[in-house]
Write a protein that holds these residues in place. Structure first.
Motif, PDB file in Angstrom:
ATOM      1  N   LEU A 191     -31.441  12.050 -13.811  1.00 27.83           N
ATOM      2  CA  LEU A 191     -32.430  13.085 -13.492  1.00 27.83           C
ATOM      3  C   LEU A 191     -31.730  14.330 -12.949  1.00 27.83           C
ATOM      4  N   ALA A 192     -30.761  14.119 -12.063  1.00 27.09           N
ATOM      5  CA  ALA A 192     -30.017  15.248 -11.505  1.00 27.09           C
ATOM      6  C   ALA A 192     -29.253  15.994 -12.588  1.00 27.09           C
ATOM      7  N   CYS A 193     -28.635  15.256 -13.500  1.00 26.21           N
ATOM      8  CA  CYS A 193     -27.903  15.891 -14.598  1.00 26.21           C
ATOM      9  C   CYS A 193     -28.845  16.665 -15.511  1.00 26.21           C
ATOM     10  N   GLY A 194     -30.009  16.110 -15.764  1.00 25.75           N
ATOM     11  CA  GLY A 194     -30.991  16.824 -16.567  1.00 25.75           C
ATOM     12  C   GLY A 194     -31.428  18.121 -15.898  1.00 25.75           C
ATOM     13  N   MET A 195     -31.648  18.075 -14.593  1.00 26.99           N
ATOM     14  CA  MET A 195     -32.007  19.290 -13.872  1.00 26.99           C
ATOM     15  C   MET A 195     -30.911  20.340 -14.009  1.00 26.99           C
ATOM     16  N   ALA A 196     -29.656  19.893 -13.936  1.00 26.23           N
ATOM     17  CA  ALA A 196     -28.529  20.827 -14.080  1.00 26.23           C
ATOM     18  C   ALA A 196     -28.550  21.493 -15.453  1.00 26.23           C
ATOM     19  N   VAL A 197     -28.828  20.712 -16.493  1.00 29.26           N
ATOM     20  CA  VAL A 197     -28.915  21.275 -17.844  1.00 29.26           C
ATOM     21  C   VAL A 197     -30.065  22.277 -17.923  1.00 29.26           C
ATOM     22  N   GLY A 198     -31.200  21.899 -17.346  1.00 32.75           N
ATOM     23  CA  GLY A 198     -32.354  22.793 -17.351  1.00 32.75           C
ATOM     24  C   GLY A 198     -32.090  24.097 -16.624  1.00 32.75           C
ATOM     25  N   LEU A 199     -31.232  24.054 -15.624  1.00 32.48           N
ATOM     26  CA  LEU A 199     -30.858  25.259 -14.880  1.00 32.48           C
ATOM     27  C   LEU A 199     -29.805  26.095 -15.610  1.00 32.48           C
ATOM     28  N   GLY A 200     -29.277  25.561 -16.712  1.00 28.83           N
ATOM     29  CA  GLY A 200     -28.298  26.297 -17.495  1.00 28.83           C
ATOM     30  C   GLY A 200     -26.855  26.001 -17.158  1.00 28.83           C
ATOM     31  N   TYR A 201     -26.610  24.955 -16.358  1.00 29.76           N
ATOM     32  CA  TYR A 201     -25.246  24.618 -15.974  1.00 29.76           C
ATOM     33  C   TYR A 201     -24.560  23.827 -17.087  1.00 29.76           C
ATOM     34  N   GLY A 202     -23.219  23.826 -17.063  1.00 24.88           N
ATOM     35  CA  GLY A 202     -22.454  23.227 -18.140  1.00 24.88           C
ATOM     36  C   GLY A 202     -21.763  21.932 -17.772  1.00 24.88           C
ATOM     37  N   HIS A 203     -20.674  21.641 -18.491  1.00 25.62           N
ATOM     38  CA  HIS A 203     -20.029  20.339 -18.401  1.00 25.62           C
ATOM     39  C   HIS A 203     -19.319  20.099 -17.071  1.00 25.62           C
ATOM     40  N   ASN A 204     -18.805  21.141 -16.429  1.00 25.59           N
ATOM     41  CA  ASN A 204     -18.188  20.938 -15.123  1.00 25.59           C
ATOM     42  C   ASN A 204     -19.207  20.403 -14.120  1.00 25.59           C
ATOM     43  N   THR A 205     -20.403  20.994 -14.131  1.00 25.88           N
ATOM     44  CA  THR A 205     -21.461  20.540 -13.230  1.00 25.88           C
ATOM     45  C   THR A 205     -21.860  19.108 -13.547  1.00 25.88           C
ATOM     46  N   MET A 206     -22.017  18.819 -14.834  1.00 18.68           N
ATOM     47  CA  MET A 206     -22.412  17.476 -15.248  1.00 18.68           C
ATOM     48  C   MET A 206     -21.382  16.443 -14.824  1.00 18.68           C
ATOM     49  N   SER A 207     -20.104  16.730 -15.076  1.00 24.36           N
ATOM     50  CA  SER A 207     -19.072  15.756 -14.740  1.00 24.36           C
ATOM     51  C   SER A 207     -18.964  15.573 -13.235  1.00 24.36           C
ATOM     52  N   SER A 208     -19.217  16.639 -12.477  1.00 24.79           N
ATOM     53  CA  SER A 208     -19.198  16.524 -11.018  1.00 24.79           C
ATOM     54  C   SER A 208     -20.330  15.627 -10.535  1.00 24.79           C
ATOM     55  N   LEU A 209     -21.527  15.816 -11.100  1.00 27.13           N
ATOM     56  CA  LEU A 209     -22.663  14.981 -10.710  1.00 27.13           C
ATOM     57  C   LEU A 209     -22.441  13.524 -11.093  1.00 27.13           C
ATOM     58  N   ILE A 210     -21.898  13.287 -12.285  1.00 30.11           N
ATOM     59  CA  ILE A 210     -21.633  11.914 -12.714  1.00 30.11           C
ATOM     60  C   ILE A 210     -20.632  11.242 -11.775  1.00 30.11           C
ATOM     61  N   THR A 211     -19.562  11.952 -11.445  1.00 29.74           N
ATOM     62  CA  THR A 211     -18.509  11.367 -10.619  1.00 29.74           C
ATOM     63  C   THR A 211     -18.999  11.108  -9.199  1.00 29.74           C
ATOM     64  N   ARG A 212     -19.657  12.110  -8.612  1.00 28.02           N
ATOM     65  CA  ARG A 212     -20.157  11.916  -7.246  1.00 28.02           C
ATOM     66  C   ARG A 212     -21.344  10.949  -7.235  1.00 28.02           C
ATOM     67  N   GLY A 213     -22.096  10.924  -8.331  1.00 23.65           N
ATOM     68  CA  GLY A 213     -23.174   9.936  -8.420  1.00 23.65           C
ATOM     69  C   GLY A 213     -22.627   8.524  -8.467  1.00 23.65           C
ATOM     70  N   LEU A 214     -21.536   8.350  -9.203  1.00 19.62           N
ATOM     71  CA  LEU A 214     -20.894   7.035  -9.238  1.00 19.62           C
ATOM     72  C   LEU A 214     -20.380   6.653  -7.857  1.00 19.62           C
ATOM     73  N   ALA A 215     -19.864   7.629  -7.120  1.00 25.16           N
ATOM     74  CA  ALA A 215     -19.351   7.347  -5.778  1.00 25.16           C
ATOM     75  C   ALA A 215     -20.466   6.865  -4.848  1.00 25.16           C
ATOM     76  N   GLU A 216     -21.622   7.526  -4.874  1.00 26.04           N
ATOM     77  CA  GLU A 216     -22.680   7.103  -3.952  1.00 26.04           C
ATOM     78  C   GLU A 216     -23.316   5.787  -4.400  1.00 26.04           C
ATOM     79  N   THR A 217     -23.382   5.565  -5.702  1.00 29.24           N
ATOM     80  CA  THR A 217     -23.878   4.285  -6.200  1.00 29.24           C
ATOM     81  C   THR A 217     -22.961   3.144  -5.773  1.00 29.24           C
ATOM     82  N   THR A 218     -21.664   3.359  -5.879  1.00 25.62           N
ATOM     83  CA  THR A 218     -20.689   2.341  -5.485  1.00 25.62           C
ATOM     84  C   THR A 218     -20.774   2.053  -3.997  1.00 25.62           C
TER      85      THR A 218
END
Length: 327
Positions: A191-218
């Protein structure tokens, strides 16, 4: 197989392609009749021809009669209610397999815990399937791998054998806690990654959210007894990347609509009945994190966007403005 949505129908197809006879329960009679007469579930998987080993019914008792395994393919927040109605019909020794990915709102329980409690069976009788499970790609027989998890390794192996096909490669695991938390949390990060796309952000933002999302999930998983390496596997990183990156992901698409300025109600209307599990699970996961004392900033802002009126733009600024620290 109980549930004829996109993933339930797809997993039924996988089982049938693996040589297993499958009876698929559909809530609506017309869906069952369509599958049996045309070999297609047009509402969820248009254009996908279903195998002859798969037949459909609107009678749950018929679907479960004499089966070795009952697969539960209903949304996480309706699993308890549905299973309570089915409980008297469950075969005594059948493996109960959950396909749902979420944490129950009222109890903060994982899906396997809900199944065990409502069906009144030992946890060793409950299995889950998780991993990169974008239904449309699997139904089209694009190669993928997944995880079959159960505390009883022999049951996991039996289910693994029952769903192995040339395009669908299952691995076994006994870390139910990690597998299920990874599956639930990845929807929130998507959901957070989708919001980033909707806001017009690119792959750096997406990869940051994925990585930090994995960290908080872990962090949450380890605090609740999961194996850390589970989150680097198919049900962790694998499912997270697929769900966050693909426009086929309901959660990613839902978040994108929110990022473009749509309200929650507008995004739900556009989903045409398809469930974005993360919209509800973000709240239960947030509560679970608070109860456990684990910091989950992405989950927190997703909850506040979905349920407290926070706008996606300020949510992004809030995440970026957090206190600097070592990774």
């Amino acid at each position: 197989m109980l549930g004829a949505g996109s993933w339930g129908t797809t997993f039924a197809k996988v089982l049938a392609d693996a040589g297993t006879d499958v009876t698929l329960w559909a809530r609506r009679t017309e869906v069952a009749e369509e599958i049996n007469s045309t070999r297609v579930n047009a509402g969820y998987l248009p254009g996908i021809v279903l195998p002859q080993r798969l037949r459909a019914t609107d009678d749950a008792a018929e679907a479960m009669h004499g089966t070795d395994a009952v697969v539960l393919a209903v949304p996480s927040q309706t699993l308890r209610e549905n299973l309570a109605g089915w409980q008297p019909l469950l075969p005594e020794r059948a493996t109960l397999v959950s396909l749902a990915k979420g944490v129950e709102l009222s109890t903060l329980k994982r899906m396997s815990e809900v199944v065990s409690e409502v069906a009144d069976v030992a946890m060793e009788q409950v299995a889950v399937v998780s991993g990169p499970n974008l239904a449309r790609e699997i139904a089209a027989e694009q190669p993928t791998a997944t995880v079959v998890a159960c505390n009883d390794h022999d049951r996991a192996v039996a289910l693994q054998q029952a769903c192995s096909t040339p395009y669908f490669r299952p691995y076994t695991n006994t870390d139910l806690v990690g597998i299920e938390l990874a599956g639930a949390c990845k929807n929130v990060i998507a959901l957070a990654c989708g919001m980033a796309v909707g806001l017009g952000y690119g792959h750096n933002t997406m990869s940051s959210l994925i990585t930090r999302g994995l960290a908080e999930t872990t962090r949450l998983g380890v605090a609740l007894g999961a194996e850390p390496m589970t989150f680097a596997g198919l049900a962790g990183l694998g499912d997270l990347v697929a769900t966050c990156m693909s426009p086929l992901s309901r959660n990613r698409t839902f978040g994108e609509r929110l990022g473009r300025g749509e309200t929650l109600a507008q995004a739900q209307d556009a989903a045409h009945g398809q469930v974005a599990e993360g919209v509800k699970s973000c709240s239960s996961i947030r509560q679970l994190a608070a109860r456990t004392g684990v910091e989950m900033p992405i989950t927190d802002v997703v909850h506040r966007v979905c349920h407290e009126g926070l706008e996606p733009g300020p949510a992004a600024a809030e995440l970026l403005g957090r206190e600097r620290k070592a990774e």
